[in-house]
Design a protein around this motif. Sequence first.
Motif, mmCIF file in Angstrom:
data_model
loop_
_atom_site.group_PDB
_atom_site.id
_atom_site.type_symbol
_atom_site.label_atom_id
_atom_site.label_comp_id
_atom_site.label_asym_id
_atom_site.label_seq_id
_atom_site.Cartn_x
_atom_site.Cartn_y
_atom_site.Cartn_z
ATOM 1 N N LEU A 19 -47.704 89.123 103.054
ATOM 2 C CA LEU A 19 -47.490 90.005 104.200
ATOM 3 C C LEU A 19 -46.882 89.274 105.385
ATOM 4 C CD1 LEU A 19 -50.775 92.037 104.194
ATOM 5 C CD2 LEU A 19 -48.491 92.904 103.787
ATOM 6 N N GLN A 23 -44.588 90.251 109.922
ATOM 7 C CA GLN A 23 -45.128 90.236 111.262
ATOM 8 C C GLN A 23 -44.017 90.484 112.293
ATOM 9 O OE1 GLN A 23 -46.828 86.453 111.009
ATOM 10 N NE2 GLN A 23 -48.290 87.159 109.479
ATOM 11 N N VAL A 24 -44.287 91.282 113.169
ATOM 12 C CA VAL A 24 -43.326 91.608 114.158
ATOM 13 C C VAL A 24 -43.244 90.575 115.384
ATOM 14 C CG1 VAL A 24 -42.328 93.597 115.255
ATOM 15 C CG2 VAL A 24 -44.405 93.931 113.928
ATOM 16 N N ALA A 25 -43.337 90.253 114.070
ATOM 17 C CA ALA A 25 -43.093 89.523 115.194
ATOM 18 C C ALA A 25 -42.972 90.484 116.493
ATOM 19 C CB ALA A 25 -41.909 88.715 114.871
ATOM 20 N N LEU A 92 -40.032 101.537 114.970
ATOM 21 C CA LEU A 92 -41.117 100.976 115.779
ATOM 22 C C LEU A 92 -42.459 101.467 115.251
ATOM 23 C CD1 LEU A 92 -39.633 101.439 119.357
ATOM 24 C CD2 LEU A 92 -40.008 99.275 118.177
ATOM 25 N N PRO A 93 -43.478 100.592 115.304
ATOM 26 C CA PRO A 93 -44.785 101.029 114.813
ATOM 27 C C PRO A 93 -45.393 102.104 115.713
ATOM 28 C CG PRO A 93 -44.934 98.829 115.764
ATOM 29 C CD PRO A 93 -43.481 99.193 115.747
#
Lengths: 120, 334
Positions: A19, A23-25, A92-93
């Motif tokens: 995973l 990361q979104v970073a 976007l989350p």
Amino acid sequence: MNTAWARGICRLLIVLMALAPYQVAQAGMIGTDQLAAPASQAERDTVLNFVTRGDVARQLQALGLDPADAKDRVAAMTDQEVQALAARIDSLPAGADAVGVLFLILVLAAIWYVWRGGFR
Amino acid sequence: MVRLERRLPIRGSPTNPRNARAVAGVFVFACALLLAGCASFWPQTAQLAEGLPPGLPERVELSEVPFFPQVEYQCGPAALATAIVASGVKVTPEELVPQVYLPSRKGSLQIEMMAAARRHGLVSYQLAPRFEDLLRELAAGTPVIVLQNLTLGEGWHYAVAVGYDYPAGKLVLRSGETERQVLPFAAHETFWKRSGYWAMVALPPGRMPATAEEGRWLSSIAALERAGGASGARVAYAAFLERWPDNLGAAIGLANAHHALGELREAERVLRAAERRDPNSAIVLNNLAQTLSDQGRDEEALPFIERAAAAGGPHAAAIEETRRAILERISRKK
């Protein structure tokens, strides 16, 4: 040493590692936000904003808002925020729900296992 | 060799010394991997475990922070209401739904969480992506909204951190339907890291985040000003200037907020002080000229706008417009 546990933890760590990559970073007054902007950039931003504020409001409407709400929401954003939304509103989350109970239990188990001795 | 072959039938049994050694080797290797894993999975937790950062109390819990249990998918409005009410503004999650919730995404975007807080007169500030900063805000009495991902996929979730217990390594949150969720630091970091450690606070304009960085805090105030919160921005800029008195952007912002509120005398006072400190700022000169002109003092304004025009720079077009307006007012008076 319980080997079933070890295997479980290993699998979990592998999943977590997989995973990792995800990361979104006013009239006449020059505003504070103009302080750092070079001229042509400032002008380009103004033109762009004119387009993107309306665009973002339309995108929000397409996602289920009524036009007045969409307009009010865009009005509270900065230029950078408007541009960020215009560029990637769909990727976007969107924070929604605490549904990851299984994942939570796995992570808690792994943490308990590794740090049994406590935090310090 | 011979002996080994004789033992072939029971190979695989744990009593086999060579096999036991191999198992031990694998075990040690797995432990090493696990330990290396810890540091990379929870780098900030590992760092925190080295010692309590200076100036932080061992335990904090903001028990007066309200709790709004979320209804389906609506952790965004619930988390935001928690932070806004804690900052002294009355609001309910239901009122925030049309301001942050996106029906077809069944969730709320980070940008909209930041923007919506401004609509209630608060300054939204995104924290630096540091666990220590999260603890510092809590220690200063500010609840912190965090974006977590609790699943393997798109399970994004907003929760509000309201306390921590450092000796136990635990964070206390208002989350979903749980009023007091206690998560080990490492568990929280696992979920939080996936949002790039995204965290925000929403503060009344007179208060400053404990971890405020000069440039980013200034932008946060300017965002409130832009969103129509001139009176809030005025308070925030004034507080900002007490801490960073030489910041030209904040002086310009304070003057603009005064101007927007019709307080031209105050705007003039701030701009004159800024002009003394920074006589070559075209923005200060332009805005001072405009402020004087708006008080009907166009002759006084003229030398300032001429100086602004001479300074040139990126705002030449706006300055030329101000100059033309002032000259027009003067000629109309004659």
